[in-house]
Scaffold this active site. Structure first.
Site, PDB file in Angstrom:
ATOM      1  N   THR A 147       0.866  -1.184   0.000  1.00 42.61           N
ATOM      2  CA  THR A 147       0.000   0.000   0.000  1.00 42.61           C
ATOM      3  C   THR A 147       0.897   1.226   0.000  1.00 42.61           C
ATOM      4  OG1 THR A 147      -0.104   0.269   2.402  1.00 42.61           O
ATOM      5  CG2 THR A 147      -1.687  -1.262   1.409  1.00 42.61           C
ATOM      6  N   ASP A 148       0.296   2.404  -0.121  1.00 45.80           N
ATOM      7  CA  ASP A 148       1.091   3.632  -0.122  1.00 45.80           C
ATOM      8  C   ASP A 148       1.863   3.817   1.178  1.00 45.80           C
ATOM      9  OD1 ASP A 148       0.316   4.275  -2.666  1.00 45.80           O
ATOM     10  OD2 ASP A 148      -1.345   5.567  -2.037  1.00 45.80           O
ATOM     11  N   CYS A 149       1.254   3.405   2.292  1.00 44.60           N
ATOM     12  CA  CYS A 149       1.941   3.584   3.577  1.00 44.60           C
ATOM     13  C   CYS A 149       2.750   2.351   3.993  1.00 44.60           C
ATOM     14  CB  CYS A 149       0.953   3.962   4.673  1.00 44.60           C
ATOM     15  SG  CYS A 149      -0.499   2.914   4.763  1.00 44.60           S
ATOM     16  N   TYR A 150       2.545   1.229   3.312  1.00 39.89           N
ATOM     17  CA  TYR A 150       3.310   0.007   3.589  1.00 39.89           C
ATOM     18  C   TYR A 150       3.844  -0.535   2.261  1.00 39.89           C
ATOM     19  CZ  TYR A 150       1.179   0.112   8.232  1.00 39.89           C
ATOM     20  OH  TYR A 150       0.778   0.477   9.484  1.00 39.89           O
TER      21      TYR A 150
END
Length: 409
Positions: A147-150
């Site tokens: 994901t964008d944050c992971y």
């Protein structure tokens, strides 16, 4: 006679009189309940047995770049990762499922009762937990959801208890108040959660250590409740809730002890404080892995009634003898036998003498009670007042194999 606060004051001054439950039983035979109750402040109980409904919560700490773990293996054992990004839960009975480091492909022809893993076929979650407690390194492989944050897609490393954040046992069902005796009336060996059962009533296996077991000595759970401090795996733990399959409405003898599986407890404790002496992985042939844990519970002597309940002997406790050769949830029984008969090494079934043996370690169960006694005498372990009682009205439900079809019309 005395309050919990008064007992704790004596513990802190190191003047409390503490007996193991076996010492209490012997003393009652000598001087009676009333005099014994005047002499003792705390009674310690213990068990060391397989507790397969156990597991550990682990927080790894974030990687750089961060990963949101969605599949993870510890020494080849699948850990559940369906909550926080680097939070895991590893169950004691989860078997090894892959062949070694760098290989995340599942072995298609492996069977659930014959898992494959880098350290052998006889390992599982219980062994991983015990190895971490013993300070051994554990190989970790993880697959992430990008994901964008992971953004990290995968991760591989070696962990120890010193390189992770939280590591604590959370066991949904421990300390059965009583259990069954397993036998096999069929014509072939059976491999069960009680271990091998030989055909034609070749042996009988029981799992509870009997009169020294914690919940037999507080049969109505008047002293033990949510928040009770206990000995768990060589460290300090707590009763966190009723256990799964908690069944306090089981039929009982006049002494209020149950005639079969009854109350259970959910337990929690910091695994970083625990000892490999009291947490050991184990494996049942052709059944799977599990975890042996030492658990001890202190019972404050608040009244003579406490001593009267703790005075119960093995001849006063019974368990049902169940035939595992019948592949059904409800199996036929050969009636009830006392724990005194079981501990003699022989029971009589249908006129035949059948050898019996415990799955629990009687010796180590005694050692748990003794070590807890020493903690209390040294003033390092005080007792807690439960914040809520364990429910006494739970029924036991089971599921049908086939659910009724639901029409969407």
């Amino acid at each position: 006679m005395r309050t919990l606060a008064e007992i704790n004051e004596k513990i802190e001054r190191q003047t409390a009189v503490v007996w193991t439950v076996e010492e209490l039983k012997a003393r009652v035979l000598e001087v009676g309940v009333a005099q014994a109750a005047q002499q003792v402040d705390v009674v310690t109980t213990g068990t060391f047995e397989a507790m397969e409904s156990s597991g550990a919560i682990i927080n790894l700490g974030h990687t750089d770049p961060p990963i949101k773990i969605r599949q993870c293996w510890l020494d080849g054992v699948l850990a559940y990762s369906g909550f926080g990004a680097v939070d895991l839960y590893i169950g004691a009975t989860q078997p090894c499922s892959y062949t070694g480091p760098g290989d995340l492909s599942m072995v298609e022809d492996s069977k659930v009762d014959e898992p494959v893993g880098q350290k052998g076929r006889d390992r599982g979650g219980g062994h991983v937990i015990a190895d971490l407690i013993a300070g051994k390194p554990i190989h970790l492989q993880a697959i992430g959801q990008v994901t964008d944050c992971y953004p990290c897609p995968s991760f591989e490393t070696t962990i120890t208890t010193d390189t992770i954040n939280q590591f604590y046992l959370f066991n949904p069902r421990n300390l059965y108040q009583n259990f069954i005796v397993g036998v096999n009336g069929g014509d072939r060996p059976l491999y069960t959660y009680l271990g091998p059962l030989q055909p034609r009533l070749g042996n009988a296996v029981y799992s509870n250590p009997g009169a020294i077991s914690p919940l037999f000595n507080d049969p109505e759970l008047q002293l033990i409740g949510i928040g009770s401090r206990i000995f768990l795996g060589g460290g300090i733990g707590y009763v966190s809730w009723e256990g799964t399959q908690h069944f306090p409405l089981q039929k009982r003898l006049p002494n209020q002890t149950p005639i079969g599986p009854a109350a259970t407890l959910a337990l929690i404790g910091d695994a970083k404080q625990m000892s490999p002496k009291w947490v050991k992985g184990c494996y049942f042939k052709s059944y799977g892995p599990s975890l042996m844990i030492g658990v001890g519970i202190p019972l404050p002597v608040l009244s003579e009634a406490v001593v009267e309940r703790c005075a119960v002997q093995d001849q006063d406790l019974v368990a049902p003898v169940v035939d595992f050769s019948i592949p059904r949830r409800v199996r036929p029984t050969f009636g009830l036998v006392s724990y005194a008969q079981l501990k003699s090494g022989r029971i009589t079934l249908e006129g035949r003498s059948v050898r019996s043996a415990p799955l629990a370690s009687i010796y180590l169960s005694r050692q748990v009670a003794l070590e807890l006694k020493q903690w209390i005498e040294a003033g390092t372990f005080t007792l807690t007042e439960p914040v809520a009682p364990i429910p006494s009205d739970r029924t036991f439900r089971a599921q049908d194999r086939w659910s009724p079809q639901v029409s969407l019309d």
